[in-house]
Design a protein around this motif. Structure first.
Motif, short mmCIF file in Angstrom:
data_model
loop_
_atom_site.label_atom_id
_atom_site.label_comp_id
_atom_site.label_asym_id
_atom_site.label_seq_id
_atom_site.Cartn_x
_atom_site.Cartn_y
_atom_site.Cartn_z
N ASN A 1 0.83 -1.22 0.00
CA ASN A 1 0.00 0.00 0.00
C ASN A 1 0.86 1.26 0.00
O ASN A 1 0.50 2.27 -0.61
N GLU A 2 2.00 1.18 0.68
CA GLU A 2 2.86 2.36 0.77
C GLU A 2 3.49 2.69 -0.57
O GLU A 2 3.41 3.82 -1.04
N TRP A 3 4.15 1.71 -1.20
CA TRP A 3 4.86 2.06 -2.43
C TRP A 3 3.91 2.27 -3.61
O TRP A 3 4.23 3.03 -4.53
N GLU A 4 2.75 1.62 -3.60
CA GLU A 4 1.80 1.87 -4.69
C GLU A 4 1.29 3.30 -4.67
O GLU A 4 1.19 3.96 -5.71
N SER A 5 0.98 3.81 -3.47
CA SER A 5 0.53 5.20 -3.38
C SER A 5 1.66 6.16 -3.70
O SER A 5 1.43 7.23 -4.29
N ALA A 6 2.90 5.79 -3.34
CA ALA A 6 4.05 6.64 -3.66
C ALA A 6 4.29 6.70 -5.16
O ALA A 6 4.60 7.75 -5.72
N VAL A 7 4.12 5.56 -5.84
CA VAL A 7 4.30 5.53 -7.30
C VAL A 7 3.22 6.36 -7.98
O VAL A 7 3.50 7.09 -8.95
N ARG A 8 2.00 6.26 -7.49
CA ARG A 8 0.90 7.00 -8.11
C ARG A 8 1.05 8.51 -7.94
O ARG A 8 0.45 9.28 -8.68
N GLU A 9 1.85 8.95 -6.96
CA GLU A 9 2.10 10.38 -6.82
C GLU A 9 2.90 10.92 -7.99
O GLU A 9 2.82 12.09 -8.34
N HIS A 10 3.70 10.04 -8.62
CA HIS A 10 4.59 10.47 -9.70
C HIS A 10 4.08 10.06 -11.08
O HIS A 10 4.43 10.70 -12.07
N VAL A 11 3.32 8.98 -11.15
CA VAL A 11 2.93 8.43 -12.45
C VAL A 11 1.43 8.24 -12.47
O VAL A 11 0.83 7.72 -11.51
N ASP A 12 0.79 8.66 -13.56
CA ASP A 12 -0.64 8.43 -13.73
C ASP A 12 -0.90 6.93 -13.88
O ASP A 12 -0.08 6.19 -14.45
N PRO A 13 -2.03 6.43 -13.39
CA PRO A 13 -2.33 5.00 -13.51
C PRO A 13 -2.33 4.50 -14.96
O PRO A 13 -2.00 3.34 -15.22
N GLU A 14 -2.69 5.37 -15.91
CA GLU A 14 -2.73 4.96 -17.31
C GLU A 14 -1.34 4.74 -17.90
O GLU A 14 -1.20 4.19 -18.99
N GLN A 15 -0.29 5.19 -17.19
CA GLN A 15 1.06 5.13 -17.72
C GLN A 15 1.89 3.98 -17.15
O GLN A 15 3.05 3.82 -17.53
N ILE A 16 1.30 3.13 -16.27
CA ILE A 16 2.08 2.09 -15.61
C ILE A 16 1.24 0.84 -15.43
O ILE A 16 0.00 0.89 -15.45
N GLY A 17 1.91 -0.31 -15.27
CA GLY A 17 1.23 -1.60 -15.20
C GLY A 17 0.46 -1.83 -13.92
O GLY A 17 0.67 -1.15 -12.91
N VAL A 18 -0.42 -2.81 -13.97
CA VAL A 18 -1.29 -3.10 -12.83
C VAL A 18 -0.48 -3.59 -11.63
O VAL A 18 -0.86 -3.36 -10.47
N GLN A 19 0.64 -4.31 -11.90
CA GLN A 19 1.43 -4.83 -10.78
C GLN A 19 2.18 -3.71 -10.04
O GLN A 19 2.77 -3.96 -8.99
N TYR A 20 2.14 -2.49 -10.58
CA TYR A 20 2.79 -1.36 -9.93
C TYR A 20 1.77 -0.29 -9.53
O TYR A 20 2.11 0.89 -9.36
N GLY A 21 0.52 -0.69 -9.40
CA GLY A 21 -0.50 0.24 -8.96
C GLY A 21 -1.17 0.98 -10.09
O GLY A 21 -1.92 1.92 -9.85
N GLY A 22 -0.91 0.58 -11.37
CA GLY A 22 -1.48 1.28 -12.51
C GLY A 22 -2.65 0.52 -13.12
O GLY A 22 -3.23 -0.39 -12.50
N LEU A 23 -2.99 0.90 -14.38
CA LEU A 23 -4.14 0.30 -15.07
C LEU A 23 -3.75 -0.45 -16.33
O LEU A 23 -4.58 -1.15 -16.90
#
Length: 615
Positions: free
Chosen positions: A585-607
């Motif tokens: 939960n911590e690193w997924e929210s941290a990644v989403r602060e820098h990258v939009d969900p549409e720009q990254i894979g589901v295993q990294y908190g994206g779409l």
């Protein structure tokens, strides 16, 4: 006693030495007697006298019998005034006497000058020049001698005197001032007084303007943070300090939160854009300096619920997060947990910008010098850009000699391994290697950086050695990875340059260590090839990393990190954030602060569910 017999010069020298000794002896006796006279005490009571107070003595002499305190004070004031009057009178008499002596000396000098001028054959101008010169006394003596010589001459020799008078030059006219010359650069008391008056007037206007700005009201959105946010809005003036703001927050929150009832404002913290703001700063200071934090501006105090998701990442953002008000004790207990693990004290001299900072004036000069040093080996257009040189200069802490050595070694390495054509030589091995060692250059971050996802934990490098010449091919494969990232950075920088922006694109990397096993760590050959990736970054691709997230790190990862720390530079290590496998939960929210969900894979908190390799 026998008399001295020798050369006459030696006898004269001995006599002079004897006279000198007698003179020194007399001077010593004189000083001794003078000192004895000064220290001599006539009466016994004088041995205990420290100083003589004329006012006190006069009071004792004029006061008889008992007097009241007011009478004593009045008499003391009269005596002091009379004493001061006498001192001033004596001082005035001395000053008058000194002036008279000076005037007498000046009159004597003027009289001597007139007498000399009357006897001299020189013109008035020459006499004036002689007076102004440092050797006036010598010239006066010469003039008297010349006069005596002329008086001794034969009076009948009239023709010689006429010739002498003809040779005496006529008085030259002195040059006057030219009114057309510009004298504005010369000191002028009146002009300087006007400038000082204008400067003081402008200063007062500026102070008045700043005071009016400080008195303006503004609304601040903040959250009381105890693990979750409790959003509030408060109105304060721009001149309010952080401490005063926390004091007002404390007054409004005490009734609702029991843990705040016994604390003071100095036990609270205010965190804005992941920076802990000192209590002595005011909001006015942050607004005037346009201070920026890690994730947004420090001078904007409104907040949006979901900022910078649908906006253009290439433009500077003015939206900000709500500040957090929290207890210091909560921070000390939870500073190892996200988001408190990202907070740090605010340093006004440090740049927290989201982009690679543009070069300073000193760095511009260093870029020009490094370009001049390497003009014999750098010929490609990409290697002539300022951002290219700036990476190597900053990688070696602005030491040009070390930066030059690093860049020359890099160019030799590129030529030996034909790196310029490495992307054109992809073969069947590259495709098969991708199945074993996948990675994705998937998109662009909110701040305009290249996003790369690498599931490094699933890279079983031991399988590369099963292929013929597998170690060499694996090195070529990792070089292709870096070159693809660099090609993507150049594309983004070209887009920025076309918009007139500084080419600041870097890499935002997410490295997944899930699956990395102890057996992989114990394989020395596999470990060496893994560490070669880190050394290749530092030697040939320095300063391209903006931020790196190591996620799902296993329990053995500290052992591996011990080897990595010996290779990566401290600057690079400071850009890494490490999350264990139990903190999704911590690193997924941290990644989403820098990258939009549409720009990254589901295993990294994206779409994103697809993975496409950049060609």
């Amino acid at each position: 006693m026998a008399q001295y017999k020798g050369a006459a010069s030696e006898g004269s020298r001995a006599m002079q030495l004897q006279k000198r000794r007698e003179k020194e002896h007399k001077e010593a006796e004189f000083r001794k007697n003078k000192l004895k006279e000064e220290l001599r005490v006539d009466k016994m009571e004088n041995k205990f006298a420290v100083h003589y107070d004329a006012v006190e003595a006069q009071l004792k002499h004029s006061t008889i019998g008992l007097v009241t305190l007011d009478e004593m004070r009045a008499k003391q004031d009269d005596v002091i005034k009379e004493r001061e009057k006498k001192i001033a009178q004596k001082k005035a008499e001395k000053e008058q006497k000194r002036k008279e002596e000076i005037e007498a000396k000046n009159a004597q000098k003027q009289l001597q000058k007139q007498q000399i001028r009357a006897l001299s054959f020189l013109t008035e101008e020459d006499c004036d020049d002689d007076d102004k010169g440092s050797g006036g006394g010598q010239s006066d003596g010469k003039e008297v001698e010349e006069m005596e010589d002329h008086q001794d001459d034969d009076e009948d020799d009239v023709t010689d005197e006429d010739e002498l008078e003809e040779e005496i030059p006529t008085k030259k006219k002195k040059m006057g001032k030219n009114p057309d010359v510009d004298t504005s650069f010369l000191p002028d008391k009146d002009r300087e007084a006007e400038e000082n008056q204008l400067r003081e007037q402008l200063r007062l206007e500026w102070v008045t303007q700043q005071e009016s700005l400080k008195s303006e009201e503004m609304s601040i959105t903040y959250s009381y943070w105890d693990g979750s946010g409790h959003r509030r809005v408060m109105k304060v003036t721009k001149g309010t300090s952080i401490y005063q703001f926390l004091q007002k927050c404390l007054e409004s929150l005490r009734n609702e939160f029991g843990e705040l009832r016994t604390v003071m404002a100095d036990q609270l913290m205010f965190v804005k854009e992941d920076l802990i703001l000192p209590h002595h700063y005011s909001f006015y200071d942050l607004i005037v300096t346009k201070a920026r934090g890690k994730s947004g501006p420090l001078f904007a105090f409104h907040a949006l619920d979901d900022i910078r998701v649908t906006q253009d990442a290439s433009k500077e953002k003015e939206d900000s997060h709500a500040g957090k008000v929290l207890l210091r004790t909560w921070f000390e207990r939870n500073k190892h947990i996200f988001p408190a693990s990202r907070w740090e004290p605010y340093d006004p001299n440090k740049s927290y910008g989201k982009r690679m900072a543009a070069p300073s004036k000193e760095e511009v000069h260093q870029i020009m010098e490094l370009r001049e040093r390497l003009k014999d080996v750098l010929t490609t257009p990409d290697s002539q850009s300022e951002s290219f040189f700036l990476r190597w200069i900053r990688a070696r802490d602005h030491n040009l000699d070390r930066a030059e050595d690093l860049l020359r070694n890099h160019l030799i390495w590129r030529e030996e391994h034909d790196v310029d054509n490495v992307l054109d030589t992809e073969s069947h091995d590259s495709v098969s290697f991708f199945k074993l060692f996948p990675y994705w250059v998937s998109g662009t971050s909110k701040d305009g950086h290249v996003v790369i996802e690498v599931p490094l934990g699933s890279w079983d490098i031991r399988k590369a050695f099963l292929v013929d010449d597998g170690e060499k091919k694996f090195g070529l494969y990792t070089t292709q990875l870096f070159e693809k990232v660099m090609a993507r950075i150049r594309e983004l920088n070209e887009e920025k340059a076309s918009r007139g922006e500084w080419p600041s694109a870097q890499v935002f990397g997410v490295v997944n260590w899930e699956g990395y096993s102890y057996s992989q760590l114990l394989n020395w050959k596999a470990l060496q090839n893994l560490l070669t990736i880190a050394s290749k970054y530092e030697a040939h691709y320095p300063e391209i990393l903006f931020k790196g997230f190591f996620v799902n790190c296993p329990s053995i990862f500290p052992l591996l990190m011990g080897f990595i720390k010996q290779i990566l530079a401290p600057k690079t290590l400071g850009k890494l954030e490490i999350f264990s496998g139990s903190k999704n939960n911590e690193w997924e929210s941290a990644v989403r602060e820098h990258v939009d969900p549409e720009q990254i894979g589901v295993q990294y908190g994206g779409l994103r569910t697809d993975r496409v390799i950049n060609k």
